[in-house]
Design an enzyme around this catalytic site. Structure first.
Site, PDB file in Angstrom:
ATOM      1  N   ILE A 169       0.850  -1.182   0.000  1.00 27.77           N
ATOM      2  CA  ILE A 169       0.000   0.000   0.000  1.00 27.77           C
ATOM      3  C   ILE A 169       0.890   1.237   0.000  1.00 27.77           C
ATOM      4  O   ILE A 169       1.772   1.376   0.843  1.00 27.77           O
ATOM      5  CB  ILE A 169      -0.929   0.021   1.233  1.00 27.77           C
ATOM      6  CG1 ILE A 169      -1.734  -1.281   1.328  1.00 27.77           C
ATOM      7  CG2 ILE A 169      -1.827   1.258   1.205  1.00 27.77           C
ATOM      8  CD1 ILE A 169      -2.642  -1.558   0.149  1.00 27.77           C
ATOM      9  N   GLU A 170       0.650   2.105  -0.948  1.00 28.76           N
ATOM     10  CA  GLU A 170       1.380   3.371  -1.064  1.00 28.76           C
ATOM     11  C   GLU A 170       0.368   4.485  -0.791  1.00 28.76           C
ATOM     12  O   GLU A 170      -0.709   4.503  -1.374  1.00 28.76           O
ATOM     13  CB  GLU A 170       1.944   3.505  -2.476  1.00 28.76           C
ATOM     14  CG  GLU A 170       2.682   4.784  -2.773  1.00 28.76           C
ATOM     15  CD  GLU A 170       3.218   4.832  -4.207  1.00 28.76           C
ATOM     16  OE1 GLU A 170       3.794   5.875  -4.570  1.00 28.76           O
ATOM     17  OE2 GLU A 170       3.057   3.840  -4.965  1.00 28.76           O
ATOM     18  N   VAL A 171       0.717   5.395   0.102  1.00 27.31           N
ATOM     19  CA  VAL A 171      -0.098   6.579   0.355  1.00 27.31           C
ATOM     20  C   VAL A 171       0.778   7.766   0.018  1.00 27.31           C
ATOM     21  O   VAL A 171       1.935   7.845   0.464  1.00 27.31           O
ATOM     22  CB  VAL A 171      -0.602   6.633   1.814  1.00 27.31           C
ATOM     23  CG1 VAL A 171      -1.315   7.946   2.086  1.00 27.31           C
ATOM     24  CG2 VAL A 171      -1.523   5.465   2.092  1.00 27.31           C
TER      25      VAL A 171
END
Length: 137
Positions: free
Chosen positions: A132-134
């Site tokens: 997951i990349e934010v």
């Protein structure tokens, strides 16, 4: 003859090992709404209930590994996704929130390239190991 022009992504599907754990994680960590909805009888399947994660104008449909709905990906596999979510929340606040939620950041903040320009990103994993990349523009 004109080609097809895609406007935006409506939804994607994640194959998961634990529906409840996935809904809890994405709700608690990323503020998404876990919803249950009726499938109707579209797609050649039987009518029934499905679960999804909703945010903004998008949706992540959830398929339980081993009980995926048809049609489905050729090789649906928990933990095979790499997703990037854009937030207006400053990454310093996101990092503090993740720390408070017990989520380990694997990398970042680091500069990357988003769909419409430079972004700054942090990376962590969901319960199935999806990356997951934010990021912030």
């Amino acid at each position: 003859m004109m080609g097809v022009t895609i406007d935006h992504l409506d939804h994607l599907v994640l194959t998961v090992t634990d529906m409840d754990a996935t809904c809890e994680f994405y709700s608690r960590v990323l503020g998404m709404d876990a919803v249950t909805f009726s499938t109707g009888a579209a797609g050649g399947g039987l009518a029934g209930e499905r679960r999804a994660l909703v945010f903004g104008g998008q949706k992540i449909n959830l398929h339980l590994a081993g009980a995926e709905l048809e049609p489905r990906a050729h090789r649906p596999t928990p933990g095979s996704a790499d997703l990037c979510f854009i937030t207006e929340t400053p990454l310093e606040e996101v990092i503090a929130h993740l720390d408070g939620a017990g989520v380990m950041i694997e990398e970042g903040p680091v500069p990357r390239t988003g769909a419409v320009g430079p972004i700054t990103s942090i990376y962590f994993r969901d319960p199935d190991g999806n990356l997951i990349e934010v990021a912030n523009y």
